[in-house]
Write a protein that holds these residues in place. Structure first.
Motif, PDB file in Angstrom:
ATOM      1  N   THR A 129       0.631   5.759  -0.218  1.00  0.00           N
ATOM      2  CA  THR A 129      -0.226   6.943  -0.139  1.00  0.00           C
ATOM      3  C   THR A 129       0.274   8.016  -1.089  1.00  0.00           C
ATOM      4  O   THR A 129       1.485   8.258  -1.188  1.00  0.00           O
ATOM      5  CB  THR A 129      -0.238   7.496   1.298  1.00  0.00           C
ATOM      6  OG1 THR A 129      -0.714   6.476   2.184  1.00  0.00           O
ATOM      7  CG2 THR A 129      -1.156   8.706   1.406  1.00  0.00           C
ATOM      8  N   GLU A 183      -4.945   9.777  -0.963  1.00  0.00           N
ATOM      9  CA  GLU A 183      -5.540   8.519  -1.404  1.00  0.00           C
ATOM     10  C   GLU A 183      -4.482   7.422  -1.461  1.00  0.00           C
ATOM     11  O   GLU A 183      -3.288   7.698  -1.554  1.00  0.00           O
ATOM     12  CB  GLU A 183      -6.191   8.683  -2.777  1.00  0.00           C
ATOM     13  CG  GLU A 183      -7.398   9.596  -2.781  1.00  0.00           C
ATOM     14  CD  GLU A 183      -8.020   9.720  -4.167  1.00  0.00           C
ATOM     15  OE1 GLU A 183      -9.133  10.276  -4.254  1.00  0.00           O
ATOM     16  OE2 GLU A 183      -7.382   9.273  -5.155  1.00  0.00           O
ATOM     17  N   ASP A 184      -4.944   6.179  -1.419  1.00  0.00           N
ATOM     18  CA  ASP A 184      -4.040   5.039  -1.447  1.00  0.00           C
ATOM     19  C   ASP A 184      -4.051   4.348  -2.809  1.00  0.00           C
ATOM     20  O   ASP A 184      -5.105   4.234  -3.449  1.00  0.00           O
ATOM     21  CB  ASP A 184      -4.423   4.010  -0.381  1.00  0.00           C
ATOM     22  CG  ASP A 184      -4.058   4.468   1.027  1.00  0.00           C
ATOM     23  OD1 ASP A 184      -3.188   5.349   1.156  1.00  0.00           O
ATOM     24  OD2 ASP A 184      -4.654   3.950   1.989  1.00  0.00           O
ATOM     25  N   ARG A 217       0.848  -1.196   0.000  1.00  0.00           N
ATOM     26  CA  ARG A 217       0.000   0.000   0.000  1.00  0.00           C
ATOM     27  C   ARG A 217       0.883   1.245   0.000  1.00  0.00           C
ATOM     28  O   ARG A 217       1.923   1.290   0.651  1.00  0.00           O
ATOM     29  CB  ARG A 217      -0.918   0.000   1.222  1.00  0.00           C
ATOM     30  CG  ARG A 217      -1.956   1.124   1.220  1.00  0.00           C
ATOM     31  CD  ARG A 217      -2.791   1.062   2.479  1.00  0.00           C
ATOM     32  NE  ARG A 217      -3.478  -0.205   2.601  1.00  0.00           N
ATOM     33  CZ  ARG A 217      -4.646  -0.485   2.011  1.00  0.00           C
ATOM     34  NH1 ARG A 217      -5.238   0.434   1.276  1.00  0.00           N
ATOM     35  NH2 ARG A 217      -5.215  -1.663   2.174  1.00  0.00           N
ATOM     36  N   HIS A 257      -1.759   0.820  -4.755  1.00  0.00           N
ATOM     37  CA  HIS A 257      -0.917  -0.325  -4.424  1.00  0.00           C
ATOM     38  C   HIS A 257       0.253  -0.384  -5.397  1.00  0.00           C
ATOM     39  O   HIS A 257       0.093  -0.130  -6.589  1.00  0.00           O
ATOM     40  CB  HIS A 257      -1.717  -1.631  -4.478  1.00  0.00           C
ATOM     41  CG  HIS A 257      -2.562  -1.868  -3.275  1.00  0.00           C
ATOM     42  ND1 HIS A 257      -3.884  -1.485  -3.211  1.00  0.00           N
ATOM     43  CD2 HIS A 257      -2.275  -2.428  -2.066  1.00  0.00           C
ATOM     44  CE1 HIS A 257      -4.385  -1.803  -2.025  1.00  0.00           C
ATOM     45  NE2 HIS A 257      -3.424  -2.381  -1.322  1.00  0.00           N
ATOM     46  N   LEU A 297       4.462   8.876  -4.449  1.00  0.00           N
ATOM     47  CA  LEU A 297       3.862   7.948  -3.492  1.00  0.00           C
ATOM     48  C   LEU A 297       4.809   7.707  -2.322  1.00  0.00           C
ATOM     49  O   LEU A 297       6.024   7.625  -2.504  1.00  0.00           O
ATOM     50  CB  LEU A 297       3.561   6.602  -4.154  1.00  0.00           C
ATOM     51  CG  LEU A 297       2.678   6.602  -5.404  1.00  0.00           C
ATOM     52  CD1 LEU A 297       2.566   5.186  -5.961  1.00  0.00           C
ATOM     53  CD2 LEU A 297       1.298   7.160  -5.090  1.00  0.00           C
ATOM     54  N   GLU A 330       4.014   2.169   2.423  1.00  0.00           N
ATOM     55  CA  GLU A 330       4.018   1.783   3.838  1.00  0.00           C
ATOM     56  C   GLU A 330       5.281   1.001   4.191  1.00  0.00           C
ATOM     57  O   GLU A 330       5.781   1.096   5.312  1.00  0.00           O
ATOM     58  CB  GLU A 330       2.788   0.934   4.153  1.00  0.00           C
ATOM     59  CG  GLU A 330       1.500   1.725   4.239  1.00  0.00           C
ATOM     60  CD  GLU A 330       0.327   0.877   4.677  1.00  0.00           C
ATOM     61  OE1 GLU A 330      -0.712   1.455   5.040  1.00  0.00           O
ATOM     62  OE2 GLU A 330       0.444  -0.363   4.649  1.00  0.00           O
TER      63      GLU A 330
END
Length: 312
Positions: free
Chosen positions: A95, A172-173, A93, A175, A111, A114
């Motif tokens: 963000t 927003e997330d 994931r 992948h 981005l 995580e």
């Protein structure tokens, strides 16, 4: 007739049928892009049975040992059970920390994952939207230097991912999936060799990372970057490139429109038989670059290319 099990369903398939085509023809949503074994968008896991793989070298040994295969390159030869790639389980994931326009057609996406993502400048990775739209994009960031992952999204033409990207918001997330590629990279033993970097459109993204990587390794040879876009409004990264230019006396940068590109390529001259060329863009541009380099005297085995294929 082989039997295929996937997503809780069972299908009878013709021997030697292409796995990706079989999945799509039976209504299963499998992302795909190049159909050439390059982008890794159609990766699936073989949990029982075996496949005839036309490009076993496209995945590393660890991924293959875990059962991962590229559906576009595989033929069904026995009863088979596969698991579709699930970004919620198998991807990282990330963000959105920044989302802004570098030109009228190029969206810069940054981005913060995580978990750390291991990559090299010049590689590409599969990005997934929250709605399950997947597309490979090249890293424009430099690992170990930038605290984010940066990508340049070409929004000039309509596409499922680019259309979704227009609506992205900070916070927003997404992948981040499989990292792949590697034809464009910088090696430390290239320090003294002249480099030619030729990019069309967002083909600049990976070469921007490679250029910064070369300068970070104190590259001593001459570096020439030529970047083209459909018109002058499509040229981007002018300020960051000028900042690099001001610090590196061995660097030359030329940004031109498509109409100006043939004249720029005609001026290519081989300064050394040790010259290395890295090229990136759509197929027509890469072909033009490769032909121009060959005419200038750059040996074919010293030219490395990454082709941005349109969605098949």
């Amino acid at each position: 007739m082989p039997e295929l099990r996937a997503a809780g369903q069972v299908f009878d398939v013709a021997p030697a049928a292409n796995l990706l085509d079989t999945l799509l023809n039976n209504g299963l949503k499998v992302p795909y892009s190049c159909r050439a074994g390059s982008c890794h968008a159609c990766i699936v896991r073989c949990v029982a049975g075996e496949l005839h793989d036309n490009q076993p070298q496209a995945l590393d040994a660890q991924s293959r040992a875990q059962g991962w295969r590229l559906a576009c390159q595989c033929q069904i030869v026995t009863d088979l059970s596969i698991e579709l790639y699930d970004p919620n389980k198998q991807a990282r994931r990330a963000t959105i920390s920044a989302c802004d326009w570098l030109s009228t057609d190029v969206l810069r996406l940054r981005l913060i994952p995580e978990q750390p993502v291991a990559y090299r400048a010049g590689q590409h990775v599969l990005l997934w939207t929250a709605d399950g739209i997947a597309r490979p994009y090249s890293f424009a960031s430099l690992p170990g230097v930038d605290p984010f992952l940066e990508f340049h999204i070409d929004c000039r033409r309509s596409g499922a991912f680019s259309n979704a990207a227009r609506m992205f918001k900070v916070g927003e997330d997404l992948h981040v999936g499989v990292v792949s590629g590697g034809a464009l990279h910088y090696e430390q033993d290239w320090q003294e060799r002249p480099l030619l970097l030729l990019a069309a459109g967002t083909g600049l993204a990976p070469l921007y990372g490679v250029l910064r990587d070369a300068l970070a390794h104190n590259h001593q040879g001459r570096i020439r970057l030529i970047h083209s876009a459909h018109d002058t409004q499509g040229l981007y990264l002018r300020e960051p490139l000028n900042a690099l230019l001001a610090k590196a006396s061995q660097l030359e940068i030329q940004q031109v429109s498509t109409a100006e590109l043939p004249a720029a390529l005609a001026q290519l001259r081989l300064v050394s038989r040790q010259t290395l060329a890295l090229i990136c863009g759509q197929p027509d541009n890469v072909e033009l670059f490769a032909r121009s380099l060959y005419m200038a005297g750059v040996p074919r085995n010293q030219t490395f290319s990454d082709i941005f294929l349109p969605h098949a």
